[in-house]
Design an enzyme around this catalytic site. Structure first.
Site, mmCIF file in Angstrom:
data_model
loop_
_atom_site.group_PDB
_atom_site.id
_atom_site.type_symbol
_atom_site.label_atom_id
_atom_site.label_comp_id
_atom_site.label_asym_id
_atom_site.label_seq_id
_atom_site.Cartn_x
_atom_site.Cartn_y
_atom_site.Cartn_z
ATOM 1 N N SER A 1 71.539 53.707 26.235
ATOM 2 C CA SER A 1 71.802 52.663 25.063
ATOM 3 C C SER A 1 71.563 53.373 23.786
ATOM 4 O O SER A 1 71.164 52.499 22.981
ATOM 5 C CB SER A 1 71.128 51.325 25.548
ATOM 6 O OG SER A 1 71.447 50.849 26.687
ATOM 7 N N GLY B 1 73.237 51.902 30.076
ATOM 8 C CA GLY B 1 74.285 50.996 30.136
ATOM 9 C C GLY B 1 73.927 49.345 30.087
ATOM 10 O O GLY B 1 74.664 48.459 30.205
ATOM 11 N N TRP C 1 81.284 60.485 28.524
ATOM 12 C CA TRP C 1 82.318 59.390 28.651
ATOM 13 C C TRP C 1 82.488 58.852 30.046
ATOM 14 O O TRP C 1 83.150 57.771 30.126
ATOM 15 C CB TRP C 1 83.819 60.003 28.242
ATOM 16 C CG TRP C 1 84.027 60.794 26.954
ATOM 17 C CD1 TRP C 1 82.992 60.719 26.167
ATOM 18 C CD2 TRP C 1 84.934 61.481 26.465
ATOM 19 N NE1 TRP C 1 83.187 61.410 24.832
ATOM 20 C CE2 TRP C 1 84.774 61.942 25.160
ATOM 21 C CE3 TRP C 1 85.882 62.038 27.026
ATOM 22 C CZ2 TRP C 1 85.583 62.798 24.589
ATOM 23 C CZ3 TRP C 1 86.902 62.860 26.204
ATOM 24 C CH2 TRP C 1 86.406 63.182 24.882
#
Ligand code: 13P
Length: 250
Positions: free
Chosen positions: A211, A171, A11
């Site tokens: 990703s 990301g 997270w």
């Protein structure tokens, strides 16, 4: 031999306490539904480890980082014993964001890995090349150098998971193709086999990160040496994370 897949949601520094509890409870549901087929894990911010662990059921709970020190005058740090007591059974080590933004070099990564193992925590060792290194054709040199740097002092691989996370895919929405990922995963497994023997290498899980989403997980996870995923952004959406876990079961 196909290893049981492992899917972990990292997270990072996202969400709030309510979201942490909701996501952990959702991870518990998917872990129960896929019990014995896929291992599911979450890596919450440390302040919410304890609350998340309380509702995570059979989902494993990992810290995002841990101190290389056992205890003492290290302001702001969290020891492996503290993280264990808060409910973590494992920790990420050497995530590229820690290498890039917190100055963790191979020596620090090796110390953290040693301390975590001595404390009984499972270690997810993260490795991966920058875009410059890939463009220069140095991907395997970088990845093998990081493996050597972190694992040189070890005599066995028990309790270690490897995560291959190309920095350029983290990301960015730009995922490694299954072929690109499989090539590096196979090279990692060969390196492990040369260093620790075929049996140990065959038993070690190598996760892909960068990703990963519900829509690309199946293609990545169908590759022979991809044994699961380390998921960032998509793990903040419970339905998306569950879809990735289910893709690992297929
Ligand atoms: P993203 O899935 O957001 O690209 O992050 C990957 C990652 O760094 C997981 O540790």
């Amino acid at each position: 031999m196909k290893r049981r897949p492992l899917v972990i949601g990292n997270w990072k520094m996202n969400g709030d306490r309510g979201a942490a509890v909701r996501l952990a409870a959702a991870a518990a549901d998917v872990a129960a539904a896929l019990s014995g087929v896929v291992d599911v894990g979450i890596s919450p911010p440390a302040v919410w480890l304890e609350r998340a662990a309380a509702v995570a059921g059979s989902a494993r709970v990992l810290a995002q980082t841990s101190s290389e020190h056992t205890g003492g005058a290290h302001t702001g740090e969290l020891s492996c014993a503290m993280l264990s007591e808060a409910g973590a059974t494992g920790t990420l080590v050497g995530h590229s964001e820690r290498r890039q933004f917190n100055g963790e070099d191979d020596a620090v990564v090796a110390s953290k890995l040693r301390e975590a193992r001595e404390s009984g925590l499972e270690v997810v060792l993260c490795v991966g090349e920058s875009l410059e290194a890939r463009d220069a054709g140095a991907t395997l040199d970088v990845v093998e150098g990081q493996l050597e740097g972190a694992l040189a002092a070890l005599d066995q691989l028990a309790g270690i998971v490897i995560a291959y996370e190309p920095v350029w895919a983290i990301g960015t929405g730009r995922t490694a193709t299954p072929e690109q990922a499989q090539e590096v995963h196979a090279a990692v497994r060969s390196w492990l086999a040369r260093r620790f023997g075929e049996a140990a290498a065959a038993a070690t899980r190598i996760l892909y990160g960068g990703s990963v989403k519900g829509s690309n997980a199946a293609a990545l996870l169908s590759c022979a040496d991809i044994d699961g995923a380390l998921v960032g952004g998509a793990s903040l959406d419970a339905a998306e994370f569950a879809a990735i876990c289910r893709a690992a079961a297929a």
